[in-house]
Design a protein around this motif. Structure first.
Motif, PDB file in Angstrom:
ATOM      1  N   GLY A  78       1.263  -0.914   0.134  1.00  0.00           N
ATOM      2  CA  GLY A  78      -0.043  -0.073  -0.105  1.00  0.00           C
ATOM      3  C   GLY A  78       1.514   1.268  -0.343  1.00  0.00           C
ATOM      4  N   SER A  79       1.644   1.347   0.180  1.00  0.00           N
ATOM      5  CA  SER A  79       2.885   2.218   0.763  1.00  0.00           C
ATOM      6  C   SER A  79       3.667   2.775  -0.611  1.00  0.00           C
ATOM      7  CB  SER A  79       3.748   2.076   1.967  1.00  0.00           C
ATOM      8  OG  SER A  79       2.908   2.266   3.305  1.00  0.00           O
ATOM      9  N   ILE A  80       4.095   1.174  -1.462  1.00  0.00           N
ATOM     10  CA  ILE A  80       4.538   1.538  -2.653  1.00  0.00           C
ATOM     11  C   ILE A  80       3.694   1.892  -3.563  1.00  0.00           C
ATOM     12  CG2 ILE A  80       5.581   0.048  -4.775  1.00  0.00           C
ATOM     13  CD1 ILE A  80       6.866  -1.700  -2.396  1.00  0.00           C
ATOM     14  N   THR A  81       2.333   1.496  -3.871  1.00  0.00           N
ATOM     15  CA  THR A  81       1.325   2.196  -4.216  1.00  0.00           C
ATOM     16  C   THR A  81       1.119   3.643  -4.248  1.00  0.00           C
ATOM     17  OG1 THR A  81      -0.022  -0.466  -4.147  1.00  0.00           O
ATOM     18  CG2 THR A  81      -1.289   1.343  -4.995  1.00  0.00           C
ATOM     19  N   PHE A  82       0.902   3.853  -2.950  1.00  0.00           N
ATOM     20  CA  PHE A  82       0.152   5.518  -2.763  1.00  0.00           C
ATOM     21  C   PHE A  82       1.485   6.038  -3.511  1.00  0.00           C
ATOM     22  CE2 PHE A  82       0.702   9.718  -0.043  1.00  0.00           C
ATOM     23  CZ  PHE A  82      -0.338  10.014  -0.139  1.00  0.00           C
ATOM     24  N   VAL A  83       2.999   5.983  -3.214  1.00  0.00           N
ATOM     25  CA  VAL A  83       4.102   6.717  -3.744  1.00  0.00           C
ATOM     26  C   VAL A  83       4.056   6.431  -4.795  1.00  0.00           C
ATOM     27  CG1 VAL A  83       6.785   6.900  -3.294  1.00  0.00           C
ATOM     28  CG2 VAL A  83       5.332   6.692  -1.125  1.00  0.00           C
ATOM     29  N   LEU A  84       4.434   5.692  -5.800  1.00  0.00           N
ATOM     30  CA  LEU A  84       4.164   5.602  -7.355  1.00  0.00           C
ATOM     31  C   LEU A  84       2.865   6.453  -7.725  1.00  0.00           C
ATOM     32  CD1 LEU A  84       5.122   2.215  -7.703  1.00  0.00           C
ATOM     33  CD2 LEU A  84       6.376   4.445  -7.595  1.00  0.00           C
ATOM     34  N   MET A  85       0.915   6.187  -6.675  1.00  0.00           N
ATOM     35  CA  MET A  85       0.546   7.046  -7.585  1.00  0.00           C
ATOM     36  C   MET A  85       0.918   8.509  -7.811  1.00  0.00           C
ATOM     37  SD  MET A  85      -3.022   5.625  -5.661  1.00  0.00           S
ATOM     38  CE  MET A  85      -3.789   4.798  -5.784  1.00  0.00           C
ATOM     39  N   PHE A  86       1.378   8.903  -7.814  1.00  0.00           N
ATOM     40  CA  PHE A  86       1.928  10.262  -7.866  1.00  0.00           C
ATOM     41  C   PHE A  86       2.506  10.260  -9.629  1.00  0.00           C
ATOM     42  CE2 PHE A  86       2.140  10.790  -2.942  1.00  0.00           C
ATOM     43  CZ  PHE A  86       1.041  12.102  -3.277  1.00  0.00           C
ATOM     44  N   PHE A  87       3.145   8.723  -9.853  1.00  0.00           N
ATOM     45  CA  PHE A  87       3.760   8.893 -11.048  1.00  0.00           C
ATOM     46  C   PHE A  87       2.601   7.896 -11.887  1.00  0.00           C
ATOM     47  CE2 PHE A  87       7.007   8.921  -8.212  1.00  0.00           C
ATOM     48  CZ  PHE A  87       7.619  10.456  -9.084  1.00  0.00           C
ATOM     49  N   PHE A  88       1.666   8.214 -11.369  1.00  0.00           N
ATOM     50  CA  PHE A  88       0.216   7.523 -12.737  1.00  0.00           C
ATOM     51  C   PHE A  88       1.047   5.873 -12.352  1.00  0.00           C
ATOM     52  CE2 PHE A  88      -0.003  11.333 -14.117  1.00  0.00           C
ATOM     53  CZ  PHE A  88      -1.478  11.909 -12.765  1.00  0.00           C
ATOM     54  N   ILE A  89       1.677   5.087 -12.192  1.00  0.00           N
ATOM     55  CA  ILE A  89       2.140   3.854 -11.958  1.00  0.00           C
ATOM     56  C   ILE A  89       1.600   3.095 -11.297  1.00  0.00           C
ATOM     57  CG2 ILE A  89       3.758   2.203 -11.971  1.00  0.00           C
ATOM     58  CD1 ILE A  89       5.805   4.613 -13.025  1.00  0.00           C
ATOM     59  N   GLY A  90       1.303   4.094 -10.072  1.00  0.00           N
ATOM     60  CA  GLY A  90       0.924   3.113  -8.581  1.00  0.00           C
ATOM     61  C   GLY A  90      -0.627   2.506  -9.072  1.00  0.00           C
ATOM     62  N   LEU A  91      -1.856   3.271 -10.268  1.00  0.00           N
ATOM     63  CA  LEU A  91      -2.846   2.604  -9.972  1.00  0.00           C
ATOM     64  C   LEU A  91      -2.551   1.077 -11.021  1.00  0.00           C
ATOM     65  CD1 LEU A  91      -4.358   6.066 -12.122  1.00  0.00           C
ATOM     66  CD2 LEU A  91      -4.872   5.507  -9.666  1.00  0.00           C
ATOM     67  N   LEU A  92      -1.569   0.609 -11.351  1.00  0.00           N
ATOM     68  CA  LEU A  92      -1.563  -0.136 -12.252  1.00  0.00           C
ATOM     69  C   LEU A  92      -1.384  -1.221 -10.774  1.00  0.00           C
ATOM     70  CD1 LEU A  92       1.537  -0.329 -14.650  1.00  0.00           C
ATOM     71  CD2 LEU A  92      -1.958   0.031 -14.779  1.00  0.00           C
ATOM     72  N   LEU A  93      -0.719  -0.916  -9.169  1.00  0.00           N
ATOM     73  CA  LEU A  93      -0.689  -2.209  -8.431  1.00  0.00           C
ATOM     74  C   LEU A  93      -2.009  -1.966  -7.746  1.00  0.00           C
ATOM     75  CD1 LEU A  93       2.661  -0.703  -6.712  1.00  0.00           C
ATOM     76  CD2 LEU A  93       1.717  -2.485  -8.331  1.00  0.00           C
ATOM     77  N   LEU A  94      -3.279  -1.114  -8.090  1.00  0.00           N
ATOM     78  CA  LEU A  94      -4.521  -1.367  -7.433  1.00  0.00           C
ATOM     79  C   LEU A  94      -4.809  -3.155  -7.633  1.00  0.00           C
ATOM     80  CD1 LEU A  94      -5.890   2.247  -7.976  1.00  0.00           C
ATOM     81  CD2 LEU A  94      -4.549   0.906  -5.686  1.00  0.00           C
ATOM     82  N   PRO A  95      -4.711  -3.465  -8.003  1.00  0.00           N
ATOM     83  CA  PRO A  95      -5.827  -4.984  -8.645  1.00  0.00           C
ATOM     84  C   PRO A  95      -4.111  -5.353  -8.190  1.00  0.00           C
ATOM     85  CG  PRO A  95      -5.749  -3.205 -11.084  1.00  0.00           C
ATOM     86  CD  PRO A  95      -4.554  -2.407  -9.577  1.00  0.00           C
ATOM     87  N   VAL A  96      -3.460  -5.440  -8.070  1.00  0.00           N
ATOM     88  CA  VAL A  96      -2.885  -6.866  -7.442  1.00  0.00           C
ATOM     89  C   VAL A  96      -2.580  -6.506  -5.670  1.00  0.00           C
ATOM     90  CG1 VAL A  96      -0.465  -6.764  -6.003  1.00  0.00           C
ATOM     91  CG2 VAL A  96      -1.011  -6.001  -8.463  1.00  0.00           C
ATOM     92  N   LEU A  97      -3.294  -4.740  -4.878  1.00  0.00           N
ATOM     93  CA  LEU A  97      -3.661  -5.551  -3.835  1.00  0.00           C
ATOM     94  C   LEU A  97      -5.035  -5.881  -3.505  1.00  0.00           C
ATOM     95  CD1 LEU A  97      -3.424  -1.199  -2.443  1.00  0.00           C
ATOM     96  CD2 LEU A  97      -2.146  -3.500  -1.253  1.00  0.00           C
ATOM     97  N   PHE A  98      -6.458  -5.202  -4.415  1.00  0.00           N
ATOM     98  CA  PHE A  98      -7.554  -6.711  -4.510  1.00  0.00           C
ATOM     99  C   PHE A  98      -7.016  -8.092  -4.352  1.00  0.00           C
ATOM    100  CE2 PHE A  98     -10.788  -9.126  -6.444  1.00  0.00           C
ATOM    101  CZ  PHE A  98     -11.491  -8.384  -5.553  1.00  0.00           C
ATOM    102  N   VAL A  99      -5.752  -8.505  -5.429  1.00  0.00           N
ATOM    103  CA  VAL A  99      -6.170 -10.329  -5.100  1.00  0.00           C
ATOM    104  C   VAL A  99      -5.345 -10.624  -3.761  1.00  0.00           C
ATOM    105  CG1 VAL A  99      -4.237 -11.506  -6.827  1.00  0.00           C
ATOM    106  CG2 VAL A  99      -5.730 -10.254  -7.802  1.00  0.00           C
ATOM    107  N   LEU A 100      -4.605  -9.349  -4.061  1.00  0.00           N
ATOM    108  CA  LEU A 100      -3.101 -10.287  -2.020  1.00  0.00           C
ATOM    109  C   LEU A 100      -4.926 -10.051  -1.800  1.00  0.00           C
ATOM    110  CD1 LEU A 100      -1.008 -10.531  -0.840  1.00  0.00           C
ATOM    111  CD2 LEU A 100      -0.745  -8.895  -0.356  1.00  0.00           C
ATOM    112  N   TRP A 101      -5.899  -9.201  -1.603  1.00  0.00           N
ATOM    113  CA  TRP A 101      -7.220  -9.486  -0.330  1.00  0.00           C
ATOM    114  C   TRP A 101      -7.323 -10.931  -0.487  1.00  0.00           C
ATOM    115  CZ3 TRP A 101     -12.209  -9.411  -1.225  1.00  0.00           C
ATOM    116  CH2 TRP A 101     -13.040  -9.875  -0.016  1.00  0.00           C
ATOM    117  N   VAL A 102      -8.243 -11.324  -1.641  1.00  0.00           N
ATOM    118  CA  VAL A 102      -8.653 -12.336  -2.244  1.00  0.00           C
ATOM    119  C   VAL A 102      -7.565 -13.757  -2.133  1.00  0.00           C
ATOM    120  CG1 VAL A 102      -9.391 -13.369  -4.575  1.00  0.00           C
ATOM    121  CG2 VAL A 102      -9.962 -11.228  -3.760  1.00  0.00           C
ATOM    122  N   LEU A 103      -6.855 -13.521  -1.981  1.00  0.00           N
ATOM    123  CA  LEU A 103      -5.675 -14.635  -1.666  1.00  0.00           C
ATOM    124  C   LEU A 103      -5.722 -14.998  -0.141  1.00  0.00           C
ATOM    125  CD1 LEU A 103      -2.582 -14.490  -4.133  1.00  0.00           C
ATOM    126  CD2 LEU A 103      -4.512 -16.058  -4.294  1.00  0.00           C
ATOM    127  N   ALA A 104      -6.146 -14.017   0.871  1.00  0.00           N
ATOM    128  CA  ALA A 104      -6.077 -13.583   2.445  1.00  0.00           C
ATOM    129  C   ALA A 104      -7.143 -14.409   2.633  1.00  0.00           C
ATOM    130  CB  ALA A 104      -5.366 -12.502   2.646  1.00  0.00           C
TER     131      ALA A 104
END
Length: 131
Positions: A78-104
């Motif tokens: 989440g911290s990496i995603t937040f920092v990278l959102m300032f460069f619009f790359i973090g938006l690509l990591l949002l699905p990864v957070l969702f997949v991590l939640w589903v796997l948990a």
């Protein structure tokens, strides 16, 4: 002198004892509380019941270690995603957070059902904070 055959040993001399219905229910509850309350529920249940049964102690530690690992993974990603959102790359990591939640959630349900069946379960990818 006639040689005597060695005594028959049990098939599995180090087999863990079969857990009782109450132990299986409390082991299942450790994993279920992790889904509902994060690490607080398994921590409280483990602290209260760890000395009563090796089975409850095992499942409580497993659920607690998994919830703490999950919290760490979400915090770092989440911290990496937040920092990278300032460069619009973090938006690509949002699905990864969702997949991590589903796997948990899936892993917690697998732990819950394994504890209910009386199996000794270990979470994959869990850091052993409490050995």
């Amino acid at each position: 002198m006639i040689d005597q055959p060695p005594p028959m040993l049990p098939a599995n001399p180090v087999a863990p004892p079969v857990p009782t219905e109450e132990e299986r229910t409390l082991g299942m509850l450790c994993h279920l509380l992790g889904l509902l309350t994060g690490f607080i529920g398994p921590l409280i249940l483990w602290l209260v019941k760890k000395d009563e049964s090796a089975y409850i102690n095992h499942h409580g530690k497993e659920a607690l270690n998994f919830q703490l690992s999950e919290l760490l993974y979400f915090f770092v990603l989440g911290s990496i995603t937040f920092v990278l959102m300032f460069f619009f790359i973090g938006l690509l990591l949002l699905p990864v957070l969702f997949v991590l939640w589903v796997l948990a959630v899936v892993a917690s349900v697998l732990g819950c059902t394994a504890a209910n069946r009386g199996e000794w379960f270990r979470y994959p990818g869990s850091i052993r904070f409490i050995p």
